[in-house]
Design an enzyme around this catalytic site. Structure first.
Site, PDB file in Angstrom:
ATOM      1  CG  HIS A  20     -15.889 -48.206 -47.593  1.00  0.00           C
ATOM      2  ND1 HIS A  20     -16.928 -47.533 -47.001  1.00  0.00           N
ATOM      3  CD2 HIS A  20     -15.040 -47.257 -48.049  1.00  0.00           C
ATOM      4  CE1 HIS A  20     -16.730 -46.230 -47.103  1.00  0.00           C
ATOM      5  NE2 HIS A  20     -15.577 -46.030 -47.721  1.00  0.00           N
TER       6      HIS A  20
ATOM      7  CG  ASN B 115     -11.483 -42.851 -44.777  1.00  0.00           C
ATOM      8  OD1 ASN B 115     -10.390 -42.891 -44.233  1.00  0.00           O
ATOM      9  ND2 ASN B 115     -11.624 -42.670 -46.085  1.00  0.00           N
TER      10      ASN B 115
HETATM   11  P1  AMP Z   1     -14.867 -43.108 -48.354  1.00  0.00           P
HETATM   12  O1  AMP Z   1     -14.530 -41.692 -48.685  1.00  0.00           O
HETATM   13  O2  AMP Z   1     -13.861 -43.781 -47.473  1.00  0.00           O
HETATM   14  O3  AMP Z   1     -16.289 -43.254 -47.844  1.00  0.00           O
HETATM   15  O4  AMP Z   1     -14.761 -43.888 -49.728  1.00  0.00           O
HETATM   16  C1  AMP Z   1     -15.853 -44.085 -50.579  1.00  0.00           C
HETATM   17  C2  AMP Z   1     -15.315 -44.662 -51.862  1.00  0.00           C
HETATM   18  O5  AMP Z   1     -16.375 -45.277 -52.551  1.00  0.00           O
HETATM   19  C3  AMP Z   1     -14.713 -43.613 -52.813  1.00  0.00           C
HETATM   20  O6  AMP Z   1     -13.345 -43.938 -53.078  1.00  0.00           O
HETATM   21  C4  AMP Z   1     -15.588 -43.724 -54.059  1.00  0.00           C
HETATM   22  O7  AMP Z   1     -14.867 -43.566 -55.253  1.00  0.00           O
HETATM   23  C5  AMP Z   1     -16.152 -45.135 -53.924  1.00  0.00           C
HETATM   24  N1  AMP Z   1     -17.432 -45.366 -54.594  1.00  0.00           N
HETATM   25  C6  AMP Z   1     -18.552 -44.626 -54.501  1.00  0.00           C
HETATM   26  N2  AMP Z   1     -19.532 -45.170 -55.254  1.00  0.00           N
HETATM   27  C7  AMP Z   1     -19.006 -46.291 -55.822  1.00  0.00           C
HETATM   28  C8  AMP Z   1     -19.520 -47.287 -56.708  1.00  0.00           C
HETATM   29  N3  AMP Z   1     -20.772 -47.252 -57.162  1.00  0.00           N
HETATM   30  N4  AMP Z   1     -18.695 -48.292 -57.077  1.00  0.00           N
HETATM   31  C9  AMP Z   1     -17.431 -48.343 -56.628  1.00  0.00           C
HETATM   32  N5  AMP Z   1     -16.891 -47.444 -55.786  1.00  0.00           N
HETATM   33  C10 AMP Z   1     -17.658 -46.425 -55.392  1.00  0.00           C
END
Ligand code: AMP
Ligand code: ZN
Length: 136
Positions: free
Chosen positions: A97, A84
């Site tokens: 990511h 995204n």
């Molecule tokens: P997006 O919405 O594509 O930016 O995805 C961000 C992702 O990061 C979400 O699925 C969250 O659950 C994940 N996330 C946020 N903080 C952490 C963290 N500390 N460790 C692992 N995943 C995380």
């Protein structure tokens, strides 16, 4: 980058469940998995969105994504790879990511991308003409 949660994970300033690491990429389990094994693969260097990446970094990240995808496919029945960019597209963490979401038979998920109004052929043709000038 200071204050970036994924940079902090890369620098091991905050804990994560790391599944793979090399010189350029880190992969760890999502803290709120949508399925068992939901993995995030990030470049170690901070880029806010994919278009900010240079080819070398992107190629290195792709190598990690491919390697991990092959591993996941040994354990799962399918795999969604998602990425995204910007809030409108669902980006909550502004550090590039890739989501690698293992899929299992009968896991009950549906990915429904339907929007209220269908895209018209005119809209699509206009996009087609415009995008070509950026890809020369
Ligand atoms: P997006 O919405 O594509 O930016 O995805 C961000 C992702 O990061 C979400 O699925 C969250 O659950 C994940 N996330 C946020 N903080 C952490 C963290 N500390 N460790 C692992 N995943 C995380
Ligand atoms: Zn970052």
């Amino acid at each position: 980058m200071k204050d970036c949660i994924f940079c902090k994970i890369v620098n091991k300033e905050i804990p994560s469940k790391i599944i793979y690491e090399d010189e350029h990429a880190l992969a760890f389990l999502d803290i709120e998995p949508v399925n068992v094994g939901h993995t995030l693969v990030v470049p170690k260097k901070h880029f806010e969105t994919i278009d900010k990446m240079d080819k070398e970094e992107y190629d290195k990240l792709s190598e990690a994504i491919l390697k991990i995808s092959k591993g996941i496919m040994c354990l799962a029945d399918g795999l969604n790879v998602m990425q995204n960019n910007k809030e409108i597209a669902g980006q909550a963490v502004p550090h590039v990511h890739f989501h690698l979401i293992p899929r299992y038979n009968d896991d009950g998920y549906r990915f429904d991308w339907k929007k209220d109004e269908d895209v018209t052929e005119k809209e699509n043709n206009e996009f087609l003409e415009k995008i070509k000038s950026f890809l020369k």
